[in-house]
Design a protein around this motif. Sequence first.
Motif, PDB file in Angstrom:
ATOM      1  N   VAL A  38      -4.369  33.128  10.557  1.00 38.00           N
ATOM      2  CA  VAL A  38      -5.764  32.897  10.921  1.00 38.00           C
ATOM      3  C   VAL A  38      -6.452  32.192   9.769  1.00 38.00           C
ATOM      4  O   VAL A  38      -5.903  32.082   8.676  1.00 38.00           O
ATOM      5  N   SER A  39      -7.667  31.719  10.011  1.00 40.26           N
ATOM      6  CA  SER A  39      -8.407  31.011   8.966  1.00 40.26           C
ATOM      7  C   SER A  39      -9.107  32.001   8.037  1.00 40.26           C
ATOM      8  O   SER A  39      -9.265  33.176   8.362  1.00 40.26           O
ATOM      9  N   GLU A  40      -9.562  31.487   6.893  1.00 40.66           N
ATOM     10  CA  GLU A  40     -10.267  32.324   5.912  1.00 40.66           C
ATOM     11  C   GLU A  40     -11.590  32.844   6.438  1.00 40.66           C
ATOM     12  O   GLU A  40     -12.118  33.827   5.931  1.00 40.66           O
ATOM     13  N   SER A  41     -12.149  32.197   7.457  1.00 41.90           N
ATOM     14  CA  SER A  41     -13.464  32.601   7.956  1.00 41.90           C
ATOM     15  C   SER A  41     -13.404  33.864   8.820  1.00 41.90           C
ATOM     16  O   SER A  41     -14.424  34.490   9.063  1.00 41.90           O
ATOM     17  N   ALA A  42     -12.231  34.241   9.284  1.00 36.36           N
ATOM     18  CA  ALA A  42     -12.082  35.445  10.108  1.00 36.36           C
ATOM     19  C   ALA A  42     -11.879  36.638   9.185  1.00 36.36           C
ATOM     20  O   ALA A  42     -10.779  36.872   8.708  1.00 36.36           O
ATOM     21  N   LEU A  43     -12.942  37.406   8.944  1.00 35.22           N
ATOM     22  CA  LEU A  43     -12.859  38.485   7.962  1.00 35.22           C
ATOM     23  C   LEU A  43     -13.289  39.849   8.490  1.00 35.22           C
ATOM     24  O   LEU A  43     -13.423  40.785   7.713  1.00 35.22           O
ATOM     25  N   ASP A  44     -13.524  39.968   9.785  1.00 37.00           N
ATOM     26  CA  ASP A  44     -13.830  41.279  10.360  1.00 37.00           C
ATOM     27  C   ASP A  44     -13.170  41.355  11.735  1.00 37.00           C
ATOM     28  O   ASP A  44     -12.629  40.368  12.230  1.00 37.00           O
ATOM     29  N   LYS A  45     -13.197  42.539  12.317  1.00 37.08           N
ATOM     30  CA  LYS A  45     -12.504  42.768  13.587  1.00 37.08           C
ATOM     31  C   LYS A  45     -12.892  41.729  14.632  1.00 37.08           C
ATOM     32  O   LYS A  45     -12.025  41.091  15.240  1.00 37.08           O
ATOM     33  N   ASP A  46     -14.194  41.546  14.849  1.00 37.22           N
ATOM     34  CA  ASP A  46     -14.641  40.651  15.917  1.00 37.22           C
ATOM     35  C   ASP A  46     -14.234  39.199  15.672  1.00 37.22           C
ATOM     36  O   ASP A  46     -13.752  38.532  16.583  1.00 37.22           O
ATOM     37  N   ILE A  65     -11.786  38.059  13.775  1.00 36.93           N
ATOM     38  CA  ILE A  65     -10.327  37.927  13.829  1.00 36.93           C
ATOM     39  C   ILE A  65      -9.880  37.843  15.291  1.00 36.93           C
ATOM     40  O   ILE A  65      -9.139  36.930  15.678  1.00 36.93           O
ATOM     41  N   LEU A  66     -10.350  38.767  16.118  1.00 40.49           N
ATOM     42  CA  LEU A  66      -9.948  38.788  17.523  1.00 40.49           C
ATOM     43  C   LEU A  66     -10.438  37.548  18.261  1.00 40.49           C
ATOM     44  O   LEU A  66      -9.720  36.977  19.096  1.00 40.49           O
ATOM     45  N   GLU A  67     -11.653  37.103  17.947  1.00 40.44           N
ATOM     46  CA  GLU A  67     -12.201  35.894  18.567  1.00 40.44           C
ATOM     47  C   GLU A  67     -11.329  34.683  18.258  1.00 40.44           C
ATOM     48  O   GLU A  67     -11.011  33.880  19.132  1.00 40.44           O
ATOM     49  N   GLU A  68     -10.930  34.530  16.994  1.00 42.23           N
ATOM     50  CA  GLU A  68     -10.077  33.404  16.622  1.00 42.23           C
ATOM     51  C   GLU A  68      -8.706  33.491  17.288  1.00 42.23           C
ATOM     52  O   GLU A  68      -8.172  32.487  17.749  1.00 42.23           O
ATOM     53  N   LEU A  69      -8.140  34.683  17.355  1.00 44.66           N
ATOM     54  CA  LEU A  69      -6.840  34.843  18.008  1.00 44.66           C
ATOM     55  C   LEU A  69      -6.911  34.438  19.479  1.00 44.66           C
ATOM     56  O   LEU A  69      -6.030  33.735  19.984  1.00 44.66           O
ATOM     57  N   LEU A  70      -7.962  34.856  20.172  1.00 50.16           N
ATOM     58  CA  LEU A  70      -8.114  34.489  21.579  1.00 50.16           C
ATOM     59  C   LEU A  70      -8.340  32.982  21.749  1.00 50.16           C
ATOM     60  O   LEU A  70      -7.790  32.370  22.669  1.00 50.16           O
ATOM     61  N   ARG A  71      -9.111  32.392  20.861  1.00 51.63           N
ATOM     62  CA  ARG A  71      -9.402  30.956  20.939  1.00 51.63           C
ATOM     63  C   ARG A  71      -8.160  30.104  20.672  1.00 51.63           C
ATOM     64  O   ARG A  71      -7.953  29.070  21.292  1.00 51.63           O
ATOM     65  N   GLU A  72      -7.304  30.544  19.737  1.00 49.82           N
ATOM     66  CA  GLU A  72      -6.163  29.732  19.299  1.00 49.82           C
ATOM     67  C   GLU A  72      -4.841  30.073  20.000  1.00 49.82           C
ATOM     68  O   GLU A  72      -3.855  29.379  19.813  1.00 49.82           O
ATOM     69  N   LYS A  73      -4.806  31.110  20.817  1.00 49.04           N
ATOM     70  CA  LYS A  73      -3.539  31.633  21.345  1.00 49.04           C
ATOM     71  C   LYS A  73      -2.738  30.641  22.179  1.00 49.04           C
ATOM     72  O   LYS A  73      -1.513  30.710  22.203  1.00 49.04           O
ATOM     73  N   ASP A  74      -3.401  29.723  22.858  1.00 48.72           N
ATOM     74  CA  ASP A  74      -2.683  28.791  23.726  1.00 48.72           C
ATOM     75  C   ASP A  74      -2.403  27.437  23.076  1.00 48.72           C
ATOM     76  O   ASP A  74      -1.773  26.585  23.691  1.00 48.72           O
ATOM     77  N   LYS A  75      -2.871  27.233  21.856  1.00 43.46           N
ATOM     78  CA  LYS A  75      -2.607  25.975  21.155  1.00 43.46           C
ATOM     79  C   LYS A  75      -1.183  25.966  20.623  1.00 43.46           C
ATOM     80  O   LYS A  75      -0.691  26.980  20.117  1.00 43.46           O
ATOM     81  N   HIS A  76      -0.519  24.832  20.739  1.00 51.50           N
ATOM     82  CA  HIS A  76       0.835  24.701  20.212  1.00 51.50           C
ATOM     83  C   HIS A  76       0.793  24.938  18.703  1.00 51.50           C
ATOM     84  O   HIS A  76       0.124  24.222  17.975  1.00 51.50           O
ATOM     85  N   TRP A  77       1.481  25.949  18.250  1.00 50.62           N
ATOM     86  CA  TRP A  77       1.523  26.341  16.854  1.00 50.62           C
ATOM     87  C   TRP A  77       0.130  26.637  16.296  1.00 50.62           C
ATOM     88  O   TRP A  77      -0.128  26.470  15.115  1.00 50.62           O
TER      89      TRP A  77
END
Length: 193
Positions: free
Chosen positions: A162-170, A172-184
Amino acid sequence: MKHFLLFTGLLLVGCQEGNKQPVSVLHPVTPSSQAPKKYPIYTPDTAAILANQNLVALITKVQQDSLTEHKKASAIPPVISAFLHQNDSLSSEPFAMADYGQRYNATDVILEELPSRQLLYLGVGAQTVVLMYNLGGIGRSQRVLLFETNENRITDFWTGSVSESALDKDSILEELLREKDKHWGLNTNIIYY
């Protein structure tokens, strides 16, 4: 020199320093008069992790769980610590992590007494754990590990970047959901931590 096990069999070599504070080493917490507690061995499904097959289900479980945040690596639950140690078998020393804000080997300039990981976020719930940390090396990265546990057993696990900007539960989870379908987007073809 620090080495990290990559499930593809590659090694990464550890790194530089960050801030100026003492180092905490992650280890299972056991009284010295007792033998360390044995936990069931959990073998990750690497294909499922790389394909993000279990990611949405784990995110949903984390969202439903109330997490307590910690700034010390020693707060990592013993079952998770045991898993991290068992999967760091190529290293000549145990899996180690500096507490939040403490010094660590952040680049390829190696200070032997420092770990190559630095805690960024630790959330521990009744059934889930979220662990995010800096991982030093030739290129510093941020790793996130999601765990589902049940009675001192790991029942599901996912890891990625994940990126450095994801530093709390919300965030982190938001970034994971946003990036999950991108190739790599969250993983390459390598699983490591």
